[in-house]
Scaffold this motif. Structure first.
Motif, mmCIF file in Angstrom:
data_model
loop_
_atom_site.group_PDB
_atom_site.id
_atom_site.type_symbol
_atom_site.label_atom_id
_atom_site.label_comp_id
_atom_site.label_asym_id
_atom_site.label_seq_id
_atom_site.Cartn_x
_atom_site.Cartn_y
_atom_site.Cartn_z
ATOM 1 N N PHE A 1 0.807 -1.220 -0.032
ATOM 2 C CA PHE A 1 -0.611 0.214 -0.453
ATOM 3 C C PHE A 1 0.761 1.222 0.153
ATOM 4 O O PHE A 1 0.391 2.285 -0.661
ATOM 5 C CB PHE A 1 -0.956 0.099 0.772
ATOM 6 N N PHE A 2 1.692 1.116 1.070
ATOM 7 C CA PHE A 2 2.987 2.523 1.115
ATOM 8 C C PHE A 2 3.235 2.984 -0.197
ATOM 9 O O PHE A 2 3.568 3.612 -0.494
ATOM 10 C CB PHE A 2 3.458 2.747 2.100
ATOM 11 N N MET A 3 4.743 1.362 -0.598
ATOM 12 C CA MET A 3 5.252 1.477 -1.718
ATOM 13 C C MET A 3 4.297 1.754 -3.118
ATOM 14 O O MET A 3 4.728 2.658 -4.532
ATOM 15 C CB MET A 3 5.675 0.575 -2.599
ATOM 16 N N ARG A 4 2.695 1.426 -3.550
ATOM 17 C CA ARG A 4 2.399 1.987 -4.426
ATOM 18 C C ARG A 4 2.240 3.160 -4.890
ATOM 19 O O ARG A 4 1.676 4.029 -5.527
ATOM 20 C CB ARG A 4 0.325 1.090 -4.575
ATOM 21 N N ALA A 5 1.608 4.043 -3.011
ATOM 22 C CA ALA A 5 1.290 5.486 -3.208
ATOM 23 C C ALA A 5 2.569 6.255 -3.241
ATOM 24 O O ALA A 5 2.131 6.809 -3.772
ATOM 25 C CB ALA A 5 0.765 5.483 -2.026
ATOM 26 N N ALA A 6 3.393 5.460 -2.991
ATOM 27 C CA ALA A 6 4.497 5.808 -3.061
ATOM 28 C C ALA A 6 4.777 6.510 -4.462
ATOM 29 O O ALA A 6 5.126 6.982 -5.419
ATOM 30 C CB ALA A 6 5.800 6.063 -2.289
ATOM 31 N N GLY A 7 4.878 5.413 -5.796
ATOM 32 C CA GLY A 7 4.963 5.305 -6.949
ATOM 33 C C GLY A 7 4.645 6.428 -7.382
ATOM 34 O O GLY A 7 4.952 6.864 -8.437
ATOM 35 N N CYS A 8 3.131 6.494 -7.170
ATOM 36 C CA CYS A 8 1.495 7.563 -7.981
ATOM 37 C C CYS A 8 2.343 9.099 -7.029
ATOM 38 O O CYS A 8 2.522 9.513 -8.725
ATOM 39 C CB CYS A 8 0.545 7.439 -7.252
ATOM 40 N N ALA A 9 3.352 8.878 -5.759
ATOM 41 C CA ALA A 9 3.266 10.337 -5.745
ATOM 42 C C ALA A 9 4.334 10.519 -7.085
ATOM 43 O O ALA A 9 4.853 11.897 -7.266
ATOM 44 C CB ALA A 9 3.723 10.685 -4.025
ATOM 45 N N ILE A 10 6.079 10.206 -7.048
ATOM 46 C CA ILE A 10 6.482 10.241 -7.975
ATOM 47 C C ILE A 10 6.352 9.883 -9.416
ATOM 48 O O ILE A 10 7.217 10.821 -10.765
ATOM 49 C CB ILE A 10 7.503 9.735 -7.656
ATOM 50 N N LEU B 1 10.447 5.577 3.389
ATOM 51 C CA LEU B 1 10.876 5.511 4.348
ATOM 52 C C LEU B 1 10.289 4.784 5.422
ATOM 53 O O LEU B 1 10.617 3.854 6.272
ATOM 54 C CB LEU B 1 11.413 6.967 5.490
ATOM 55 N N VAL B 2 8.768 5.220 5.803
ATOM 56 C CA VAL B 2 8.349 4.075 6.303
ATOM 57 C C VAL B 2 8.431 2.940 6.046
ATOM 58 O O VAL B 2 8.536 1.523 6.652
ATOM 59 C CB VAL B 2 6.246 4.869 6.167
ATOM 60 N N SER B 3 8.055 2.624 4.746
ATOM 61 C CA SER B 3 8.192 1.096 4.091
ATOM 62 C C SER B 3 9.888 0.366 4.015
ATOM 63 O O SER B 3 9.719 -0.610 4.766
ATOM 64 C CB SER B 3 8.057 1.345 2.564
ATOM 65 N N PHE B 4 10.794 1.299 4.517
ATOM 66 C CA PHE B 4 12.250 1.079 4.821
ATOM 67 C C PHE B 4 11.913 0.508 6.309
ATOM 68 O O PHE B 4 12.461 -0.721 6.411
ATOM 69 C CB PHE B 4 12.628 1.896 4.341
ATOM 70 N N LEU B 5 12.185 1.505 7.339
ATOM 71 C CA LEU B 5 11.594 1.351 8.935
ATOM 72 C C LEU B 5 11.058 -0.091 8.934
ATOM 73 O O LEU B 5 11.583 -1.323 9.690
ATOM 74 C CB LEU B 5 11.530 2.221 9.632
ATOM 75 N N MET B 6 10.086 -0.800 8.086
ATOM 76 C CA MET B 6 9.426 -2.111 8.272
ATOM 77 C C MET B 6 10.192 -2.840 8.264
ATOM 78 O O MET B 6 10.176 -3.827 8.540
ATOM 79 C CB MET B 6 8.166 -1.940 7.883
ATOM 80 N N VAL B 7 10.866 -2.856 6.979
ATOM 81 C CA VAL B 7 11.766 -3.956 6.531
ATOM 82 C C VAL B 7 12.940 -3.900 7.366
ATOM 83 O O VAL B 7 13.315 -5.569 8.550
ATOM 84 C CB VAL B 7 12.179 -4.187 5.063
ATOM 85 N N VAL B 8 13.834 -2.833 7.740
ATOM 86 C CA VAL B 8 14.710 -2.830 8.615
ATOM 87 C C VAL B 8 14.373 -3.281 10.249
ATOM 88 O O VAL B 8 15.016 -3.923 10.626
ATOM 89 C CB VAL B 8 15.152 -1.220 9.096
#
Length: 298
Positions: free
Chosen positions: A65-74, A113-120
């Motif tokens: 959800f977060f990365m799809r939204a990020a992709g739409c923004a960029i 960043l939020v997605s990355f923190l979840m992975v980390v």
């Protein structure tokens, strides 16, 4: 009732701003999230032998959800000057001036960043390394339509990168089966996003935007059909390697039937027909996931 109460509690200008952000991030149009989600679930359930961890299901559902939204923004940031010339996109918030360019970039960075923190915090080292590739693909895809007629191929890689990430998070390794799923999903993405690009093809030609729809020309439906056949073939090979049973293959039959229906919808290459064909791919992804999960349960 709760939504109404929240709306009444916020000043009108804040409500308007939030609505524009939601439109920028396509929160009101979940099709992109669903098309990302089904292949991610394929990987999670196969890597987890039918029982993926609840934590990984939550992490990757939110991450999609977060990365799809990020992709739409960029994407809207990259296309902000072109979108005003395309009928379908000329009223998007960034193009219409309701949101500033820096806000789109900030939203992209914040969601990544939020997605990355979840992975980390919640996955393993291999998944962490793979996440850098996912962020890079999400960033560069929107700019590819300036340089190549194959931006859909880059979108396919971006949309498919969750497959090795999810597999790595669940199994802490990658396998040949991982890359079979990845390849099938890249080809599937190119196929359905070509339907999507056919909606805007006339406008794209006028302003010089490149796409597979422009490249394929009158051969578009035939090439999409070939790609769809390859998707079924590769997913069948994946099923054989994973030693899946007949219920999984029934899911592939359902996907193939939906592919035939999509060709029917797009037979006249009308904007409405091509867009319906694109949207129908949600059910194709669900069909495969349903067959997969039921087969693993039996």
């Amino acid at each position: 009732m709760i939504t109404t109460m929240l709306q009444n509690a916020l000043p009108e200008h804040v409500q308007t701003r939030l609505i524009n952000y939601a439109k920028l991030l396509r929160i009101d149009r979940p099709i992109g999230t669903l098309l990302l989600l089904w292949p991610t679930y394929w990987a999670l359930w196969l890597a987890g032998n039918g029982s993926p961890s609840i934590a990984n299901i939550i992490i990757f559902t939110l991450g999609v959800f977060f990365m799809r939204a990020a992709g739409c923004a960029i994407n809207d940031f990259a296309d902000r000057d072109w979108d005003r010339h395309v009928e379908r996109t000329q009223h998007r918030p960034l193009t219409a001036g309701h949101i500033q360019a820096w806000e789109a970039v900030a939203l992209f960075a914040g969601l990544c960043l939020v997605s990355f923190l979840m992975v980390v915090l919640f996955t393993n080292t291999l998944t962490l390394y793979l996440s850098f590739g996912g962020a890079l693909l999400a960033f560069i895809y929107p700019f590819m339509k300036r340089y190549t007629h194959l931006p859909q191929l880059f979108l396919g890689a971006a949309f498919s990168w969750a497959i090795p990430m999810a597999w790595a998070a669940e199994a802490d390794e990658l396998s040949q089966l991982t890359w079979l799923l990845f390849t099938a999903n890249v080809l599937w993405t190119v196929a359905y996003d070509t339907f999507y690009a056919m909606v805007d093809r006339d406008d794209d030609v006028k302003v010089g935007i490149k796409s597979t729809a422009v490249l394929f020309g009158e051969a578009d439906r035939a090439i999409i059909a070939i790609l769809q056949a390859l998707v079924i073939l590769i997913l069948a090979l994946a099923g054989r390697q994973a030693e899946l049973g007949s219920v999984y293959y029934l899911g592939l039959v359902a996907m193939a039937t939906l592919f035939v229906y999509q060709q029917f919808l797009a037979r006249e290459r009308s904007r409405a027909g091509c867009f319906k064909a694109f949207l129908n791919n949600n059910w194709a992804g669900l069909a495969v996931f349903s067959g997969l999960i039921l087969d693993l349960m039996l």
